[in-house]
Design an enzyme around this catalytic site. Structure first.
Site, PDB file in Angstrom:
ATOM      1  N   GLU A 112       0.863  -1.194   0.000  1.00 17.28           N
ATOM      2  CA  GLU A 112       0.000   0.000   0.000  1.00 17.28           C
ATOM      3  C   GLU A 112       0.896   1.239   0.000  1.00 17.28           C
ATOM      4  OE1 GLU A 112      -2.590   0.476   3.412  1.00 17.28           O
ATOM      5  OE2 GLU A 112      -2.768   2.612   2.990  1.00 17.28           O
ATOM      6  N   ARG A 134       0.602  10.409  -0.076  1.00 11.48           N
ATOM      7  CA  ARG A 134       0.900  11.486   0.882  1.00 11.48           C
ATOM      8  C   ARG A 134       2.108  12.292   0.456  1.00 11.48           C
ATOM      9  NH1 ARG A 134       0.349   8.173   6.613  1.00 11.48           N
ATOM     10  NH2 ARG A 134      -1.552   7.087   5.995  1.00 11.48           N
ATOM     11  N   LYS A 185     -11.212  -1.346   6.678  1.00 13.98           N
ATOM     12  CA  LYS A 185     -10.036  -1.028   7.489  1.00 13.98           C
ATOM     13  C   LYS A 185     -10.517  -0.293   8.741  1.00 13.98           C
ATOM     14  CE  LYS A 185      -6.570   2.634   7.068  1.00 13.98           C
ATOM     15  NZ  LYS A 185      -5.435   3.184   6.320  1.00 13.98           N
TER      16      LYS A 185
HETATM   17  C1  3PG Z   1      -1.141   5.307   8.645  1.00 16.66           C
HETATM   18  O1  3PG Z   1      -2.073   5.596   7.944  1.00 16.66           O
HETATM   19  O2  3PG Z   1      -0.159   6.040   8.842  1.00 16.66           O
HETATM   20  C2  3PG Z   1      -1.208   3.939   9.194  1.00 16.66           C
HETATM   21  O3  3PG Z   1      -2.314   3.803   9.965  1.00 16.66           O
HETATM   22  C3  3PG Z   1       0.011   3.489   9.867  1.00 16.66           C
HETATM   23  O4  3PG Z   1      -0.115   3.593  11.206  1.00 16.66           O
HETATM   24  P1  3PG Z   1       1.084   3.089  12.069  1.00 16.66           P
HETATM   25  O5  3PG Z   1       2.251   3.984  11.778  1.00 16.66           O
HETATM   26  O6  3PG Z   1       0.602   3.186  13.490  1.00 16.66           O
HETATM   27  O7  3PG Z   1       1.369   1.662  11.661  1.00 16.66           O
END
Ligand code: 3PG
Length: 212
Positions: free
Chosen positions: A44, A48, A132
């Site tokens: 994934e 961003r 999710k």
């Molecule tokens: C995110 O969108 O940044 C994810 O949820 C990852 O979260 P994490 O860094 O706690 O694994």
């Protein structure tokens, strides 16, 4: 693999979907190869950074053994951009019917984010039953998923946000959890240093995680 008919198949490749933030396009290939070497093939790549879409395009073209998707979709235009780049699936932090409709029209399998019972019901209304839970730990985590098992029988979840190698086995043990998502496979210092062996090691350990 027919993701269109069954996005749940994403979970059949392993217990962890890595949440990837690509800062520099040139990191994409070694990073993805390091994850693949550890047995993690569903990737994934979050929308961003500027590098995200070119990275998805590059990975989709050069690594057919990877299943490259786009994360952090927030609107219909994001869905179009992800599809155009070659993403094979999409993940969103929340859910809107507009996003669901756009992904459906594009035949882009969507793993939509939810945080409340009402959001689960909205997503279900639109035909999405693999969801999710985000941000999982902050909105109730393990206890929330356990509480949802009975009223939302038949709904499957991929909790993401605050999942760690230490707590993942407890999540995976829940009957309504199919896999978890997390960013811990790609520590910033390892990526910046090009320490791909460490990423492979973390991927291998993630791939070996089992229900508690
Ligand atoms: C995110 O969108 O940044 C994810 O949820 C990852 O979260 P994490 O860094 O706690 O694994």
């Amino acid at each position: 693999m027919n993701l269109i008919n069954d996005p749940l198949q994403l979970a059949s490749h392993g217990p962890v979907i890595p949440v990837i933030v690509i800062e520099r396009v040139q990191e994409a290939l070694p990073l993805a190869e390091a994850l693949l070497a550890g047995g993690v093939s569903v990737l994934e790549v979050t929308l961003r950074t500027e590098a995200a879409l070119p990275a998805i395009a590059q990975l989709a073209k050069t690594l057919p053994e990877a299943i490259v998707g786009a994360g952090t979709l927030r609107c219909a235009a994001d869905a179009q951009r992800a599809k155009d780049a070659g993403a094979r699936f999409a993940v969103s932090p929340g859910y809107t019917p507009a996003l669901g409709a756009a992904c459906r029209a594009l035949q882009l399998p969507l793993l939509p984010g939810v945080a409340t019972s009402s959001e689960v019901m909205t997503a279900l209304d639109d035909g999405f039953s693999f969801l999710k839970l985000f941000p999982a730990a902050a909105v109730g985590g393990h206890a929330l998923l356990k509480s949802w098992a009975s009223p939302f029988a038949g709904v499957h979840f991929c909790p993401t946000g605050g999942i760690t190698p230490a707590n993942a086995p407890q999540y995976l043990q829940l009957s309504n959890v199919r896999c978890v998502g997390g960013s811990w496979l790609l520590p910033g210092d390892a990526v910046r240093a090009g320490d791909w062996a460490r990423v492979t090691q973390l991927a291998r350990a993630a791939q070996a995680l089992r229900p508690a």
